[in-house]
Enzyme design. Structure first.
Site, mmCIF file in Angstrom:
data_model
loop_
_atom_site.group_PDB
_atom_site.id
_atom_site.type_symbol
_atom_site.label_atom_id
_atom_site.label_comp_id
_atom_site.label_asym_id
_atom_site.label_seq_id
_atom_site.Cartn_x
_atom_site.Cartn_y
_atom_site.Cartn_z
ATOM 1 N N LYS A 191 -12.163 9.599 -18.631
ATOM 2 C CA LYS A 191 -11.299 10.056 -19.732
ATOM 3 C C LYS A 191 -9.852 10.048 -19.276
ATOM 4 C CE LYS A 191 -9.652 14.108 -21.163
ATOM 5 N NZ LYS A 191 -8.410 13.591 -21.729
ATOM 6 N N GLU A 266 -8.631 17.507 -7.465
ATOM 7 C CA GLU A 266 -7.285 17.221 -6.943
ATOM 8 C C GLU A 266 -6.317 17.946 -7.858
ATOM 9 O OE1 GLU A 266 -6.808 15.513 -4.252
ATOM 10 O OE2 GLU A 266 -8.732 14.528 -3.989
ATOM 11 N N CYS A 300 2.284 15.608 -8.363
ATOM 12 C CA CYS A 300 1.551 16.760 -7.833
ATOM 13 C C CYS A 300 2.079 17.173 -6.468
ATOM 14 C CB CYS A 300 0.076 16.425 -7.743
ATOM 15 S SG CYS A 300 -0.233 14.900 -6.862
ATOM 16 N N GLU A 397 4.300 25.786 -10.133
ATOM 17 C CA GLU A 397 4.532 24.337 -10.227
ATOM 18 C C GLU A 397 5.282 24.057 -11.531
ATOM 19 O OE1 GLU A 397 1.088 21.904 -11.056
ATOM 20 O OE2 GLU A 397 1.765 20.414 -9.611
#
Ligand code: NAD
Length: 827
Positions: A191, A266, A300, A397
């Site tokens: 996906k 991850e 990331c 983040e």
């Protein structure tokens, strides 16, 4: 503007890449269908979604919105394809993967333009970084398909894999997921992210071009709440591979708990960029540009926390502001643009919200004087100074072009500041003193460390997180283990099975280890149930004395301590006789044990030679007491003497195995395509909590503890609940084997209650659990708190006597995590 004026200003002119071929490609195909079983099909719901061009805010393409019915169809296609693909020889899979790599190169410009249009990232990056890395990933993994049989003997594919990827590197994340999965013989339902489906759809076309067997790769576009969730919960999916935010990752951990699905996550990061005062500051400035303004900071592993040694901070910040003033923002298809558009209006709003919060919290914000384009979703490069380490912008983040800077004085302070985050994805270290950089790198809690460089990636060098940045690796040999399982695990992992009794295992002498002669014999007249009984002994004065009571306590920090509860629990033999008592451990005992295990973290830095010596010494001291330990096994389990001797000897052999591995299960040096090396170091995970299997009271204990401590971890162990006395008898063996206090801590009591406390504990980095299916589920659920790694058996039995099942690489793999340290060289 004439040439003289251009010479004067040195301004860049526009260098636009034409979108025409990509737009024509979209126009011909839209609305896009779903790619199931090698065909384009309409979504069952009949619904479509717009994909937006973030640099204009206008619709770019219409793609299908899949629902759970489409997920069912795609999983069924993948399952049926797996029957053949899973058995296809490695060489054949390698040929397909080689063809995929070639076709990616053939369509490289179309892919690069599509990616820039769909995601908003500059063409300079998609053309020179994303797409070449995608091709490299398929070439590299074509090699692993070819070599699987010889390089991963004893492993087979997992089956049908559900893969969910984010929008920040759409095609690259697809490659990181699909390449290793196919190389290892799995089939895939992928996906793409809601915002960025287009390159995945072009990839599906490439699958048709290379004639990949139908159903091996299926691609479903749509909403997370429809496709994502249905994929995660689908009973016929054997593994979920996810890249995305930590919050969603945590939900997936919970959603898959106890299902037996393999899981790799991850997740996010807040990576430090550490600058020592001897660093080349001009290189540092360019490094920062690549660290936080690459891909608009939507990376990331973005170096989003600049940590600068105090004496050069002011100079560096001045240089940085000057450089920021020169960055170019604008049309992602302009080849001279540094910063493109933010992926969506929602993401832009989130960045604006966090930046406003940073200002409210008292940090000083600086942005260049120039203005962003008014059409589309743009945000200027932003620098915060005067940031305190505990504030939101220093911890959360932001996932945008926003850098927060802080200062430090000493290397130790730099390490402390760098590790002051719940994440552990990456770090950069800048210093002209390579000794200093290589001293700091192992101390950083991060899966990747770049020395005097940043944001470098290669298929050969695994990538993945420590702590709440997730678990599992992508790339490198270590990444392959995410897509295989041991051949002997024949049943689907989610199917609970009843453990055979010990006698049903086919115990053969060869299983006991290198031809050990079974010399030990137990004297027939020895009473093996004597412990709790009063046994008479004559002292020569005609007095009859009771046996001296031996009550095992807890073993914490190298000392035998009483249980906090003040309670004991009876230990019974198979006929129901009480044969002893052990302490009833509770939450406090576990907390004390975890604290002791943390305090003993220096064990990871003890030389591998010394760790090996201590394991040999434990084996030596155990062998001296072989008969006693065998009697204890007979007493607790009612098994035969021969069985018990076999178990003790296997435990001794196992200790020898891990003493041997201690200085041999080492890292490797990668040679990615750059001037330099990548040191893939196998590091200890930290504190591992472990619940031992019920059966094999001694061997189960040794089989878990030995690999963990051989690799430098410290452990808190819950021994077999029914038969804990073999583990508690080990106290004296451990005490006399030079093992530092706190490396092995043992808490007896109720397995599931104590496991729950360990799995909930935020200072436990991994949890191994060998027990009931329900217990496995609870451990996996609780582990989502700090995203600790788990290794559970889903109640599947394991023949601990068999070296194939009871020891070796699988254990060592579970006991380590790989850190890749990039060291470029040359002037
Ligand atoms: P996200 O977590 O919102 O979404 C990631 C993917 O998961 C998308 O495809 C989304 O549709 C899907 N998803 C969302 N909720 C789901 C659910 N409940 N069930 C199933 N699927 C669901 O992340 P994002 O905003 O797309 O990407 C940004 C995040 O990804 C950042 O946190 C970034 O750090 C992380 N990331 C990590 C890595 C890495 O290698 N560690 C690489 C790239 C991005």
């Amino acid at each position: 503007m004439n040439v003289a004026e251009i010479f004067e200003t040195m301004d860049y002119g526009p260098a636009p890449e034409s979108p025409t071929p990509a737009l024509a490609w979209i126009k011909e195909r839209q609305p896009f269908g779903l790619f199931i079983n090698g065909q384009w099909v309409k979504p069952a719901s009949g619904q479509y979604l717009d994909s937006i061009n973030p640099s204009t805010g206008k619709p770019l393409a219409q793609v299908a919105s899949a629902s759970s019915a489409d997920v069912d169809a795609a999983v069924a296609a993948a399952r049926s394809a797996f029957e053949t693909w899973g058995k296809t020889p490695g060489h054949v899979r390698a040929r397909y993967m080689y063809a995929i790599a070639r076709h990616i190169q053939k369509h490289s410009r179309l892919l690069a333009v599509l990616e820039s249009l769909d995601n908003g990232k500059p063409i300079r990056e998609t053309r020179d970084i994303d797409i070449p890395l995608v091709a490299r990933h398929f070439y590299y993994h074509a090699g692993w398909a070819q070599l699987m049989a010889s390089e991963l003997p004893g492993y087979e594919p997992v089956g049908v894999v559900g893969q969910i990827i984010p929008w920040n590197f759409p095609l690259l994340m697809l490659a990181w997921k699909i390449a290793p999965a196919l190389a290892m013989g799995n089939t895939v339902v992928l996906k793409p992210a809601r915002y960025t489906p287009l390159t995945a759809l072009k990839f599906a076309e490439i699958m048709q071009e290379v004639d990949l067997p139908p159903g091996v790769v299926n691609i479903l576009t749509g909403e997370a709440s429809q496709v994502g969730e249905a994929l995660v919960r689908h009973p016929d999916v054997n593994k979920i591979a996810f890249t995305g935010s930590t919050d969603v990752g945590r939900n997936l951990r919970r959603a898959t708990a106890g299902s037996g699905k393999k899981l790799s996550l991850e997740l996010g990061g807040k990576s430090p960029f550490i600058v020592f005062d001897d660093a080349d500051l001009d290189s540092v400035v360019e490094g920062v540009v690549d660290a936080i303004w690459f891909n608009q900071g939507q990376v990331c592993c973005a170096g989003s926390r600049l940590l600068v040694q105090e004496d050069v901070a002011e100079r560096l910040i001045d240089k940085l502001r000057a450089r920021m003033e020169k960055l170019r923002i604008g049309d992602p298809l302009d080849k001279a643009v540094d910063i493109g558009a933010i992926v969506s209006s929602a993401q832009l709003k989130e960045i604006q919200r966090l930046v406003a919060q940073g200002v409210d919290e008292g940090a000083v914000m600086w942005q260049p004087s120039w203005a962003c384009p008014t059409e589309g979703y743009f945000f200027p490069p932003t620098l915060f100074t005067n940031v305190s380490p505990a504030t939101t912008i220093a911890q959360v983040e932001i996932f945008g072009p926003v850098l927060v800077s802080m200062t430090f004085r000493t290397p130790a302070e730099a390490v402390a500041l760098a590790n002051n985050t719940r994440y552990g994805l990456a770090a950069s270290v800048w210093s002209e003193n390579i000794n200093l950089a290589l001293d700091v790198a192992p101390k950083l809690k991060a899966g990747t460390v770049w020395v005097n460089c940043t944001n470098l990636f290669d298929a050969s060098s695994g990538f993945g997180g420590y702590r709440e940045s997730g678990f599992g690796r992508e790339g490198g040999k270590e990444g392959l283990y995410e897509y295989v399982r041991p051949v002997w695990e024949t049943a689907p992992r989610a199917t609970a099975r009843v453990a055979p009794t010990i006698h049903e295992w086919d115990v053969q002498p060869s299983m006991v280890g290198a031809g050990l002669a079974q010399e030990t014999s137990l004297h027939e007249d020895e009473d093996t149930r004597d412990h709790a009984k009063t046994f008479e002994s004559s002292n020569g004065y005609g007095l009859v004395l009771p046996a001296i009571d031996r009550t095992p306590k807890m073993f914490i920090n190298g000392k035998q301590v009483r249980p906090d509860s003040g309670y004991s629990r009876d230990v019974y033999d198979p006929t129901g006789h009480v044969i002893g008592q052990v302490g009833e451990g509770n939450r406090k005992d576990i907390r004390n044990a975890v604290e002791a295990a943390h305090a003993a973290s220096g064990w990871a830095s003890v030389t591998t030679h010394s760790r090996a010596q201590i394991l040999y010494y434990i084996a030596e001291n155990l062998s001296v007491r072989e008969g006693e330990f065998a009697r204890r096994i007979v007493q607790q389990t009612g098994r035969s003497q021969e069985d018990a001797i076999a178990e003790v000897q296997a435990a001794i052999s196992r200790l020898f195995s891990y003493a041997a591995w201690a200085d041999k299960f080492e890292g490797v040096v990668h040679r990615p395509p750059l001037r330099g090396v990548v040191l893939a170091m196998k590091e200890a995970i930290g504190v591992i909590g472990m619940a031992c299997p019920e059966e094999y009271p001694l061997l189960g204990f040794v089989s878990l503890v030995a690999p963990a401590i051989a690799m430098g971890n410290t452990v808190v162990v819950i021994p077999s609940q029914q038969s804990p006395l073999s583990a508690t008898d080990c106290y004296q063996v451990l005490e006399t084997s030079d093992l530092p206090g706190g490396v092995v801590n043992i808490v007896t009591g109720d397995r599931d209650t104590l496991s729950q406390v360990l799995a909930d504990h935020d200072d436990v980095e991994a949890m191994w659990y060998f027990g009931s299916a329900e217990g496995c589920k609870r451990v996996e659920l609780a582990s989502a708190g700090n995203m600790k790694r788990t290794w559970v058996n889903y109640s599947h039995p394991r023949n601990w006597l068999d070296p194939v099942q009871g020891e070796g690489e699988e254990f060592l793999h579970e006991a380590t995590q790989v850190k890749n340290i990039w060291v470029p060289y040359g002037e």
